[in-house]
Design a protein around this motif. Sequence first.
Motif, PDB file in Angstrom:
ATOM      1  N   ILE A 164     -37.920  51.452  34.848  1.00  0.00           N
ATOM      2  CA  ILE A 164     -39.202  51.964  34.363  1.00  0.00           C
ATOM      3  C   ILE A 164     -40.030  50.777  33.892  1.00  0.00           C
ATOM      4  O   ILE A 164     -39.522  49.923  33.149  1.00  0.00           O
ATOM      5  N   PHE A 165     -41.287  50.733  34.302  1.00  0.00           N
ATOM      6  CA  PHE A 165     -42.153  49.629  33.875  1.00  0.00           C
ATOM      7  C   PHE A 165     -42.918  50.017  32.621  1.00  0.00           C
ATOM      8  O   PHE A 165     -43.699  50.973  32.616  1.00  0.00           O
ATOM      9  N   ALA A 166     -42.704  49.268  31.533  1.00  0.00           N
ATOM     10  CA  ALA A 166     -43.401  49.507  30.265  1.00  0.00           C
ATOM     11  C   ALA A 166     -44.560  48.523  30.150  1.00  0.00           C
ATOM     12  O   ALA A 166     -44.394  47.398  29.671  1.00  0.00           O
ATOM     13  N   ALA A 167     -45.725  48.935  30.595  1.00  0.00           N
ATOM     14  CA  ALA A 167     -46.865  48.023  30.728  1.00  0.00           C
ATOM     15  C   ALA A 167     -47.376  47.504  29.392  1.00  0.00           C
ATOM     16  O   ALA A 167     -47.740  46.328  29.281  1.00  0.00           O
ATOM     17  N   GLU A 168     -47.420  48.358  28.380  1.00  0.00           N
ATOM     18  CA  GLU A 168     -48.024  47.938  27.112  1.00  0.00           C
ATOM     19  C   GLU A 168     -47.194  46.841  26.439  1.00  0.00           C
ATOM     20  O   GLU A 168     -47.738  45.859  25.928  1.00  0.00           O
ATOM     21  N   ASP A 169     -45.876  47.009  26.428  1.00  0.00           N
ATOM     22  CA  ASP A 169     -45.024  45.980  25.838  1.00  0.00           C
ATOM     23  C   ASP A 169     -45.025  44.708  26.683  1.00  0.00           C
ATOM     24  O   ASP A 169     -44.962  43.599  26.143  1.00  0.00           O
ATOM     25  N   VAL A 191     -42.432  43.421  41.868  1.00  0.00           N
ATOM     26  CA  VAL A 191     -41.061  42.933  41.722  1.00  0.00           C
ATOM     27  C   VAL A 191     -40.120  44.078  41.346  1.00  0.00           C
ATOM     28  O   VAL A 191     -39.000  44.189  41.860  1.00  0.00           O
ATOM     29  N   ILE A 192     -40.553  44.945  40.439  1.00  0.00           N
ATOM     30  CA  ILE A 192     -39.723  46.068  40.007  1.00  0.00           C
ATOM     31  C   ILE A 192     -39.448  47.021  41.160  1.00  0.00           C
ATOM     32  O   ILE A 192     -38.297  47.426  41.399  1.00  0.00           O
ATOM     33  N   ALA A 193     -40.481  47.391  41.899  1.00  0.00           N
ATOM     34  CA  ALA A 193     -40.305  48.311  43.026  1.00  0.00           C
ATOM     35  C   ALA A 193     -39.396  47.708  44.088  1.00  0.00           C
ATOM     36  O   ALA A 193     -38.531  48.391  44.660  1.00  0.00           O
ATOM     37  N   THR A 194     -39.562  46.430  44.354  1.00  0.00           N
ATOM     38  CA  THR A 194     -38.743  45.750  45.353  1.00  0.00           C
ATOM     39  C   THR A 194     -37.287  45.660  44.903  1.00  0.00           C
ATOM     40  O   THR A 194     -36.359  45.884  45.689  1.00  0.00           O
ATOM     41  N   ALA A 195     -37.063  45.364  43.616  1.00  0.00           N
ATOM     42  CA  ALA A 195     -35.702  45.266  43.086  1.00  0.00           C
ATOM     43  C   ALA A 195     -34.978  46.604  43.180  1.00  0.00           C
ATOM     44  O   ALA A 195     -33.786  46.659  43.536  1.00  0.00           O
ATOM     45  N   CYS A 196     -35.668  47.683  42.852  1.00  0.00           N
ATOM     46  CA  CYS A 196     -35.043  49.010  42.949  1.00  0.00           C
ATOM     47  C   CYS A 196     -34.597  49.304  44.373  1.00  0.00           C
ATOM     48  O   CYS A 196     -33.498  49.800  44.617  1.00  0.00           O
ATOM     49  N   ARG A 197     -35.464  48.992  45.321  1.00  0.00           N
ATOM     50  CA  ARG A 197     -35.112  49.249  46.719  1.00  0.00           C
ATOM     51  C   ARG A 197     -33.961  48.362  47.152  1.00  0.00           C
ATOM     52  O   ARG A 197     -33.024  48.798  47.836  1.00  0.00           O
ATOM     53  N   ALA A 198     -34.003  47.084  46.775  1.00  0.00           N
ATOM     54  CA  ALA A 198     -32.960  46.135  47.179  1.00  0.00           C
ATOM     55  C   ALA A 198     -31.592  46.541  46.652  1.00  0.00           C
ATOM     56  O   ALA A 198     -30.567  46.295  47.303  1.00  0.00           O
ATOM     57  N   HIS A 199     -31.571  47.154  45.468  1.00  0.00           N
ATOM     58  CA  HIS A 199     -30.302  47.525  44.839  1.00  0.00           C
ATOM     59  C   HIS A 199     -30.011  49.025  44.954  1.00  0.00           C
ATOM     60  O   HIS A 199     -29.102  49.531  44.278  1.00  0.00           O
TER      61      HIS A 199
END
Length: 321
Positions: A164-169, A191-199
């Motif tokens: 989950i991406f926490a943008a404010e923090d 990067v987050i979306a790509t990492a989820c797919r890769a793993h």
Amino acid sequence: MAAARSVVRRALLYVPGSSHKMLEKSRSLDVDCVAYDLEDSVTRSQKPEARSNVRQFLQQPRSANVRDNAVRINSVGSGLAVDDLTEVLKAPHVDTIVVPKVNSASDLNFVTDVIRHTLLHRKAKQSVELGTAPIQILALVESARSITDLSSICKASPMLSGLIFAAEDFALDLSLTRTPSLTEFLFARSVIATACRAHNLPSTIDLVCTSYKGAEGQKRLEEECLGGKGLGFNGKQCIHPSQVDTVQKAFAPSTDDLRWAVRVITADRKADSLGRGAWTLDGQMIDAPVVGKAKSMARKAEACGMDVKAMQDKGAHQEPE
């Protein structure tokens, strides 16, 4: 270990654990995932009461329209995570633990160990099987450190089900100012979306839309959903129940998308029987990657409660061109 649950989390709605009223209201919602919150929405003095509230709430019969009961605990670094887990895991209807401020693999190692120890203790004490579905974990990515360590974070726990991406923090950590375009978050989100797919993590959940009131708020929410979907996210955090329907529609296949997918799948089955590996539909070439996309879309539509079979019956006549 039981097979992992297949969960679609288009909308993840936060509900403060300190509010009896909001806890009860969540029962009436039709939402993929509710995260009962012990962290940001609960003051330090209220945390013991919130833990007890959430535990008691999740001991009651499940709501039929909430597919995933999650609890957002406090971060490992806060020193409160063990107390949170020890209390809420007494409840039988906890499906997912949301872990905030995951900066390294060690945070997830710690939470995983606590969950395993707590559940094993419960089994021994009760002498019964606790259920067929293991607890899953969602990790909140909130800092530059976590972005640079995503590969090890994604491999840290067999319970991990998504990021989950926490943008404010994240903005606070990097001294960024959030703008309507969200371009300042483009790298981190990609990067987050790509990492989820890769793993092979099933849930990739995008930032909160802070605007939700009136026509302008609705427009902003729709734009953010489309933008996130375009980057590879398959869900979005919500902070108000009024956001849920818009988010869940945005992250589900549209009727036109499903119709196209069913036509491709039906025609491909016929093309395969004729020994044709590539063919056309509406003037567009269809090959294995396109068929794979269509099958994935049909599975997603079914998981979202769409009537795939009825669409298949209507499109049974489709032939490869």
